[in-house]
Design an enzyme around this catalytic site. Structure first.
Site, PDB file in Angstrom:
ATOM      1  N   ASP A 199       0.859  -1.182   0.000  1.00 56.54           N
ATOM      2  CA  ASP A 199       0.000   0.000   0.000  1.00 56.54           C
ATOM      3  C   ASP A 199       0.898   1.237   0.000  1.00 56.54           C
ATOM      4  O   ASP A 199       1.902   1.296   0.718  1.00 56.54           O
ATOM      5  CB  ASP A 199      -0.894  -0.027   1.251  1.00 56.54           C
ATOM      6  CG  ASP A 199      -1.849   1.156   1.304  1.00 56.54           C
ATOM      7  OD1 ASP A 199      -1.458   2.183   1.868  1.00 56.54           O
ATOM      8  OD2 ASP A 199      -2.968   1.044   0.769  1.00 56.54           O
ATOM      9  N   ASN A 205      -2.924  12.803  -3.312  1.00 56.40           N
ATOM     10  CA  ASN A 205      -4.043  13.279  -4.121  1.00 56.40           C
ATOM     11  C   ASN A 205      -4.512  14.664  -3.680  1.00 56.40           C
ATOM     12  O   ASN A 205      -4.808  15.536  -4.512  1.00 56.40           O
ATOM     13  CB  ASN A 205      -5.207  12.287  -4.037  1.00 56.40           C
ATOM     14  CG  ASN A 205      -5.000  11.091  -4.937  1.00 56.40           C
ATOM     15  OD1 ASN A 205      -4.360  11.198  -5.984  1.00 56.40           O
ATOM     16  ND2 ASN A 205      -5.547   9.947  -4.551  1.00 56.40           N
ATOM     17  N   ASP A 234      -2.553   9.522 -10.178  1.00 56.53           N
ATOM     18  CA  ASP A 234      -2.634   8.471 -11.201  1.00 56.53           C
ATOM     19  C   ASP A 234      -1.259   8.169 -11.785  1.00 56.53           C
ATOM     20  O   ASP A 234      -0.920   7.011 -12.078  1.00 56.53           O
ATOM     21  CB  ASP A 234      -3.587   8.909 -12.318  1.00 56.53           C
ATOM     22  CG  ASP A 234      -5.040   8.949 -11.861  1.00 56.53           C
ATOM     23  OD1 ASP A 234      -5.864   9.523 -12.584  1.00 56.53           O
ATOM     24  OD2 ASP A 234      -5.333   8.387 -10.777  1.00 56.53           O
ATOM     25  N   GLU A 243      -4.921   2.324  -4.010  1.00 61.63           N
ATOM     26  CA  GLU A 243      -3.464   2.430  -3.989  1.00 61.63           C
ATOM     27  C   GLU A 243      -2.795   1.139  -3.534  1.00 61.63           C
ATOM     28  O   GLU A 243      -1.624   1.130  -3.169  1.00 61.63           O
ATOM     29  CB  GLU A 243      -3.033   3.580  -3.068  1.00 61.63           C
ATOM     30  CG  GLU A 243      -3.347   3.364  -1.581  1.00 61.63           C
ATOM     31  CD  GLU A 243      -4.698   3.927  -1.174  1.00 61.63           C
ATOM     32  OE1 GLU A 243      -5.581   4.017  -2.055  1.00 61.63           O
ATOM     33  OE2 GLU A 243      -4.876   4.270   0.011  1.00 61.63           O
TER      34      GLU A 243
END
Length: 504
Positions: free
Chosen positions: A365, A373, A382, A409
């Protein structure tokens, strides 16, 4: 026209049947050959490990005896020691090593071979040992440490032994006698009998001149002590090609064996294990018989399977449409998606259940991805996901390793036939590579990302649930997050003090 078409279909089915049978036979033959090689490799590696372990044990004991012998030589030529009262002199000459369990006697012999000092008796026992090879060898200059032929002791009721000897020299180098330490052959008997040998296998200690010191199991019940191997092909190959295994028939019991051997340090002794080739492969022969039965049964059933082929072909279009609709690729990262991973996991679990090989799973992760973000925008996020996917693909090397996007993620790396240490090594490489990558070319302000990784390893049995491996990896990932992120934690690790961990 219809008849021609049906005949063509029948001929095609016959061809397909023949091809299927040939493929099955070829696949089974290849699998049996690989199994044969693996079985033989296991037997030979086991023999090599045993030889090296036992040789090290013998070497240690001979080194101890040789050191004691050197100490005896020094003391027996020291005028101050020789001037001591007799009982004290004996205690100085023969230290505690002289009382070791398998050490027969330590002696000092005079120039005529008579016992001058004796570790086993005071006053010394009466015997002349001038005719022994260990005495004769030391009459030559600079003989060094000499290892004798096996002999029956004259002072210990015929106890079979070998001797290590050193020369006693005066100040001018004149011969003044011999120091001797004897090792009971019972030592090798006890040592060899403690080894678990496969049926038909043997272990032997051989002197460099071809004299057998001890063999287990023996054909005479006494270790075949003193048997002359000089004329045997096996001993000739040992002499000509040290440490190179070979296959040969024994001159003692005429059994064909595969021999693994090694010399014991600088001593003129060779330790050899002979594996009975027929007994070593007995389990494989049973597997061969079972495989032949399975092949015959499969050939009988192949006709039924081929008849189902036409239905399978008719449904193939429907299956292709279904696969296309479900789409097994993640559009953002070009990695397999969650569904593709689930299918691959079930396949690998079944393979693990068949082979017994371990299956490892790394669930990772991106640390603080929401912050990425929020602070840099979703396009940058992204890009981070896409670039991390490339790093993951570059971090695994084997064709069977599998990388997929698990969701959000989270990514997953599946490592077939990988033990826990190997999985941890790969996971650490992934963690370092992720930490070292440039996460974004669009936003230079995002300089680094880190990942937390949870590991799990399991060897599956029929009926085991694949979900358990994922759950274990997820629990390990949760623990990695709780311990400060940017780390690898394997399921089952016991971390008692998180503050004591090294933060990467």
């Amino acid at each position: 026209m219809e008849t021609t078409r049906r005949a063509s279909q029948g001929f095609a089915i016959q061809i397909m049947t023949a091809i299927a049978i040939a493929l099955i036979i070829a696949a089974q033959a290849w699998a049996l050959w690989r199994s044969y090689q693996a079985t033989w490799l296991l037997e030979t590696r086991s023999a090599e490990n045993t030889v090296n372990s036992i040789a090290a044990n013998i070497e240690r004991n001979l080194n101890v005896i040789e050191l004691s012998l050197l100490g005896l030589v020094e003391a027996a030529t020291d005028a101050a020691v020789l001037a001591l009262p007799p009982d004290l002199r004996n205690r100085v000459l023969f230290d505690s090593s002289a009382s070791a369990r398998y050490l027969g006697s330590m002696l000092v012999l005079d120039v005529d071979g008579n016992i001058k000092f004796d570790s086993g008796a005071f006053p010394p026992r009466v015997a002349n040992l001038r005719d022994r090879d260990y005495f004769q060898a030391q009459m030559k200059p600079r003989a060094g440490t000499f290892v004798s032929l096996p002999f029956e002791s004259r002072i210990r009721n015929g106890d079979v032994s070998i001797a290590l000897s050193r020369q006693l020299a005066g100040p001018d180098g004149d011969f003044e006698g011999v120091a001797v330490a004897t090792l009971r052959v019972a030592y090798f008997k006890t040592l060899f009998e403690g080894i678990s040998l496969a049926p038909g296998s043997i272990i032997s200690l051989i002197r460099s001149d071809g004299t057998l010191i001890y063999r287990h199991p023996s054909t005479d019940g006494r270790g075949n002590v003193g048997f002359d191997l000089r004329g045997s092909n096996a001993f000739r190959r040992i002499k000509e090609h040290p440490n190179i295994p070979f296959q040969e028939r024994s001159v003692i019991d005429l059994v064909n064996r595969y021999y693994v051997h090694t010399q014991i340090a600088s001593y003129p002794l060779v330790l050899s294990i002979g594996i009975s080739t027929s007994e070593a492969m007995r389990s494989w022969y049973r597997q061969l018989a079972i495989s032949i039965a399975v092949i015959l049964g499969t050939i009988v059933l192949i006709a039924v399977i081929i008849r189902s082929l036409r239905l399978a072909l008719a449904r193939s279009v429907e299956i292709e449409d279904e696969l296309e609709r479900l789409s097994l690729t993640d559009a953002l990262t070009d990695l397999p998606n969650r569904r593709a991973f689930d299918l691959a996991l079930h396949t690998e679990v079944r393979r693990s259940a068949r082979s017994g090989a371990e299956l490892s799973l790394a669930l990772l992760d991106i640390d603080h991805f929401k912050r990425v973000n929020d602070q840099h925008g979703h396009p940058v996020g992204d890009e981070v996901l896409h670039r991390l996917a490339r790093v993951l693909l570059g971090s695994v090397r084997r064709p069977g390793d599998y990388v997929a996007r698990y969701g959000g993620e989270e990514f997953v790396v599946m490592l077939p036939s990988t033990e826990p240490d190997g999985a941890r090594h790969i996971a650490e490489a992934i963690r370092r590579n992720a930490e070292a990558m440039a996460p974004s070319l669009k936003d230079a302000g995002l300089r680094q990302i880190t990942v937390s990784i949870g590991l799990a390893t399991q060897s599956f049995k029929p009926g085991d649930r694949p979900e358990d491996l994922v759950r274990q990896a997820d629990e390990a990932l949760y623990e990695a997050k709780g311990l400060g992120r940017n780390r690898v934690v394997a399921h089952g690790d016991r971390v008692r003090d998180a503050s004591a961990l090294e933060l990467h």
